[in-house]
Motif scaffolding. Structure first.
Motif, PDB file in Angstrom:
ATOM      1  N   LEU A   1       0.836  -1.203   0.000  1.00  0.00           N
ATOM      2  CA  LEU A   1       0.000   0.000   0.000  1.00  0.00           C
ATOM      3  C   LEU A   1       0.873   1.256   0.000  1.00  0.00           C
ATOM      4  N   LEU A   2       1.919   1.248   0.807  1.00  0.00           N
ATOM      5  CA  LEU A   2       2.815   2.406   0.877  1.00  0.00           C
ATOM      6  C   LEU A   2       3.489   2.642  -0.478  1.00  0.00           C
ATOM      7  N   ARG A   3       3.923   1.553  -1.122  1.00  0.00           N
ATOM      8  CA  ARG A   3       4.593   1.670  -2.421  1.00  0.00           C
ATOM      9  C   ARG A   3       3.632   2.141  -3.509  1.00  0.00           C
ATOM     10  N   ILE A   4       2.368   1.789  -3.367  1.00  0.00           N
ATOM     11  CA  ILE A   4       1.367   2.272  -4.328  1.00  0.00           C
ATOM     12  C   ILE A   4       1.149   3.778  -4.143  1.00  0.00           C
ATOM     13  N   ILE A   5       1.097   4.221  -2.891  1.00  0.00           N
ATOM     14  CA  ILE A   5       0.949   5.660  -2.643  1.00  0.00           C
ATOM     15  C   ILE A   5       2.149   6.413  -3.230  1.00  0.00           C
ATOM     16  N   ALA A   6       3.337   5.799  -3.097  1.00  0.00           N
ATOM     17  CA  ALA A   6       4.555   6.446  -3.600  1.00  0.00           C
ATOM     18  C   ALA A   6       4.627   6.441  -5.117  1.00  0.00           C
ATOM     19  N   GLY A   7       3.987   5.441  -5.740  1.00  0.00           N
ATOM     20  CA  GLY A   7       4.105   5.299  -7.189  1.00  0.00           C
ATOM     21  C   GLY A   7       5.201   4.324  -7.577  1.00  0.00           C
ATOM     22  N   LEU A   8       5.756   3.621  -6.597  1.00  0.00           N
ATOM     23  CA  LEU A   8       6.770   2.604  -6.903  1.00  0.00           C
ATOM     24  C   LEU A   8       6.103   1.320  -7.373  1.00  0.00           C
ATOM     25  N   GLU A   9       4.792   1.240  -7.113  1.00  0.00           N
ATOM     26  CA  GLU A   9       4.017   0.080  -7.531  1.00  0.00           C
ATOM     27  C   GLU A   9       2.703   0.645  -8.098  1.00  0.00           C
ATOM     28  N   GLN A  10       2.154  -0.047  -9.091  1.00  0.00           N
ATOM     29  CA  GLN A  10       0.889   0.415  -9.656  1.00  0.00           C
ATOM     30  C   GLN A  10      -0.257  -0.421  -9.105  1.00  0.00           C
ATOM     31  N   ALA A  11      -1.351   0.248  -8.701  1.00  0.00           N
ATOM     32  CA  ALA A  11      -2.536  -0.480  -8.251  1.00  0.00           C
ATOM     33  C   ALA A  11      -3.258  -1.036  -9.475  1.00  0.00           C
ATOM     34  N   ASP A  12      -3.899  -2.204  -9.318  1.00  0.00           N
ATOM     35  CA  ASP A  12      -4.697  -2.738 -10.426  1.00  0.00           C
ATOM     36  C   ASP A  12      -5.959  -1.918 -10.602  1.00  0.00           C
ATOM     37  N   LYS A  13      -6.442  -1.370  -9.514  1.00  0.00           N
ATOM     38  CA  LYS A  13      -7.723  -0.680  -9.520  1.00  0.00           C
ATOM     39  C   LYS A  13      -7.669   0.402  -8.455  1.00  0.00           C
ATOM     40  N   GLY A  14      -8.438   1.471  -8.645  1.00  0.00           N
ATOM     41  CA  GLY A  14      -8.539   2.474  -7.604  1.00  0.00           C
ATOM     42  C   GLY A  14      -7.797   3.748  -7.924  1.00  0.00           C
ATOM     43  N   LYS A  15      -8.009   4.767  -7.107  1.00  0.00           N
ATOM     44  CA  LYS A  15      -7.423   6.079  -7.368  1.00  0.00           C
ATOM     45  C   LYS A  15      -6.693   6.608  -6.130  1.00  0.00           C
ATOM     46  N   ILE A  16      -5.682   7.443  -6.413  1.00  0.00           N
ATOM     47  CA  ILE A  16      -4.919   8.071  -5.333  1.00  0.00           C
ATOM     48  C   ILE A  16      -5.007   9.575  -5.505  1.00  0.00           C
ATOM     49  N   PHE A  17      -5.453  10.265  -4.474  1.00  0.00           N
ATOM     50  CA  PHE A  17      -5.520  11.720  -4.531  1.00  0.00           C
ATOM     51  C   PHE A  17      -4.590  12.293  -3.473  1.00  0.00           C
ATOM     52  N   LEU A  18      -3.712  13.194  -3.909  1.00  0.00           N
ATOM     53  CA  LEU A  18      -2.900  13.931  -2.948  1.00  0.00           C
ATOM     54  C   LEU A  18      -3.398  15.365  -2.988  1.00  0.00           C
TER      55      LEU A  18
END
Lengths: 345, 273
Positions: A44-61
């Motif tokens: 989850l942390l790596r997905i927030i960072a962008g080091l990993e891509q989520a299969d589904k869902g959105k990230i808002f900063l």
């Protein structure tokens, strides 16, 4: 900057690492992602960072959709468990790296970079190390340099992946305090991953408990401890005694003061929520097996033979002074009084 | 001195090493040096400053240098592909990389000469389309040397790339570095010492290579004649002093160049902590 995750899912082959994670983190919080290993917290942390891509869902900063942005464009600072310092660069060059790779138009001058790098090294109390190479530093020193390096790009969010995981206990203790103070000073929205509940409770202002790719509870350390939302959280945070309601335990539960309700079957009782009472006359005896000194507290093991033939272990925690006053010996028969319990289905 | 060492057996191991080194390296080389003392210095100078000899030295060292540079470049790419990606037939490629180690160099030379000669299928194609001749030219020597020396680069760079901590790349990315910056400032500096070793090995091999080169080079004096061939030619003419003088010069130049590369390596390693 606030962080909003909506509906994040991630699979590794057949293994579902994260299921539909929804999470909102207000600005300026210091959040712990807590869970056993393999629960998906690092993913989850790596997905927030962008080091990993989520299969589904959105990230808002801060309300902006950053889901498809490359890690280098997200404005985050990332601190690694094993430091990941650039081993061919001095401490100074490590910290200055983020400023030096900036676009020519945005890049500060070399004197400004030097000034800021020294200021950051001053902040982590290691300016005197600026000429060293990472291999010449201790683990605790490296992690502070790792943090200074991440802060150099003025990230809007600071992400730390088990930042103290590779350090020994005494250094870890110091760094926890230090990180909390630093957060007070800088007030950057920060998330750190840990599997150590004590660390989460001590450092974080908000704790998010994860298990098997799902969020089990989110709240302040006090909320999580005092009002666990489910069995998993209750067991994972702190110590707990589990009492299962059966037809042959009803009488005993009534005797020790566990309130019985129709819909719940499992009661969790913290060891410090049980009182030991010395009695001469006891119909449902429980035996004192052993105890250990934990400094100010005493950890007491008691055992009771249940009607089904199996022994039930009960753990009680009480202050040293109180234990001395009771004057107990191994093998004494005692009575229990439950002060507070959490019932789960 | 030996008392303070942790590992036992300092004396026997050092003695054995020196003995072994003497037997296979120092004695033959010193024989060469002593043999050359029989030459009178003017005569020696006369031999090695001969136009044909100087030209051969130029051909040998420039082709070896060119081949080592090109082999380093492509060898690096091969090592990169083999460590960074997984694809069908990767094991097959792994085996193929090492072939030049095992193949008799003369076989490689003959095969390369066959394809690159003006009537060969690649030679013809290059000639007709680009007016380029490889076979029987110094360019042909470079091609043969690249073939021979690529595995040296691949096998020295590969383990270092394999052990490279990819978290360093992630850290650089998170600090805002572009892909190119990550490569140039993080990956390359960490790989560079190994690449330099691969380069040195390629170069050394290239300078001494004989078997594969003579078939493709055409061996024209002043143009595509290499030093090892010149030594053989002198020997065939029973010109022992001539062969010795050239061999000694070659030995000294090679030794100085390798020493230089070693110093460079030492400096690079020191700089990278």
């Amino acid at each position: 900057m606030s962080i909003l995750l909506s509906n994040i899912s991630k699979n590794f082959g057949q293994f579902a690492a994260l299921h539909d994670i929804d999470l909102e983190i207000p600005e300026g919080e210091l959040v712990a992602l807590l869970g056993p290993s393999g629960c998906g917290k690092t993913t989850l942390l790596r997905i927030i960072a962008g080091l990993e891509q989520a299969d589904k869902g959105k990230i808002f900063l801060d309300g902006d959709d950053k889901t498809d942005l490359h890690v280098s464009q997200r404005g985050i600072g990332f601190v690694f468990q094993h430091y990941a310092l650039f081993r061919h660069m001095t401490v100074f060059d490590n910290v200055a790296f983020g400023m030096r790779v900036k676009d020519k138009k945005l890049r500060p001058s070399e004197t400004e970079i030097a000034k800021k790098t020294h200021a950051l090294l001053e902040l982590v109390q290691f300016d005197w190390l600026h000429n060293r190479f990472p291999d010449q530093l201790s683990g605790g020193q490296r992690q502070r340099i790792g943090l200074a390096r991440a802060l150099a790009v003025e990230p809007s969010v600071l992400l730390l992946d088990e930042p103290f995981g590779a350090l020994d206990a005494s250094v870890r203790k110091d760094l926890r305090q230090w990180l909390r103070n630093l957060h007070h000073e800088l007030n950057i929205t920060s998330i750190f991953v840990t599997h150590d509940q004590e660390e989460a409770m001590e450092v974080a202002s908000q704790v998010v408990v994860l298990n098997k790719g799902r969020i089990k509870q989110q709240g302040s350390p006090a909320e999580i401890y005092d009002y666990p939302a489910n069995e998993f959280v209750s067991k994972f945070i702190g110590q707990t005694n589990e009492f299962t309601l059966e037809h042959y335990t009803v009488d005993w539960f009534k005797h020790i003061g566990l309130p019985i309700s129709a819909e719940s079957k499992i009661a969790h009782v913290r060891p410090h929520d049980i009182e030991i009472v010395k009695t001469a006359n006891n119909d449902t005896p429980i035996t004192l097996k052993d105890w250990q000194h934990l400094g100010a507290l005493i950890w007491i093991e008691l055992t009771k033979n249940l009607p089904n033939g199996k022994p039930k272990l009960v753990y009680v925690e009480m202050p040293n002074e109180q234990f001395k006053r009771l004057q107990l010996n191994r093998g004494d028969k005692v009575d229990l009084k439950v002060r507070h319990a959490h019932w789960f289905n | 001195m030996s008392q303070s060492r942790i590992m036992p057996g300092f004396r026997p191991t050092v003695s054995f090493t020196v003995f072994y080194l003497s037997l296979v390296v120092l004695i033959p080389l010193s024989t060469l040096v002593f043999k050359s003392f029989e030459l009178n210095f003017d005569y020696y100078l006369n031999i090695i400053t001969h136009k044909r000899v100087v030209a051969a030295f130029r051909v040998s060292f420039s082709t070896a240098l060119g081949a080592a540079i090109i082999a380093s470049f492509f060898g690096f790419i091969v090592a990169w592909v083999l460590t960074r990606y997984s694809f069908a037939g990767k094991r097959f490629f792994h085996a193929i990389i090492d072939l030049p180690f095992a193949l008799p160099t003369a076989v490689a030379g003959i095969v390369l000469a066959t394809i690159f000669q003006p009537s060969g299928f690649l030679g013809k194609f290059l000639k007709e389309n680009f007016d380029l001749q490889i076979g029987f030219k110094p360019a042909g020597i470079v091609v043969a040397l690249i073939f021979i020396s690529i595995p040296f680069v691949v096998r020295t760079v590969e383990p270092v790339l394999q052990e490279f901590d990819s978290r360093m790349e992630e850290a650089a990315s998170s600090l805002g570095a572009t892909r190119w910056q990550v490569f140039a400032k993080i990956i390359f500096p960490n790989i560079f010492p190994a690449l330099l070793t691969g380069f040195a090995l390629s170069f050394a091999r290239g300078v001494g290579e004989y078997g594969s080169v003579i078939f493709i080079a055409g061996n024209l004096p002043y143009i595509s004649e290499i030093v090892p061939l010149l030594i053989i030619t002198k020997l065939e003419q029973y010109d022992m002093p001539g062969a010795t003088a050239i061999a000694l010069t070659m030995l000294v130049i090679s030794f100085l160049l390798l020493l230089l590369i070693n110093l460079l390596q030492h400096w690079v390693r020191k700089r990278s902590g």
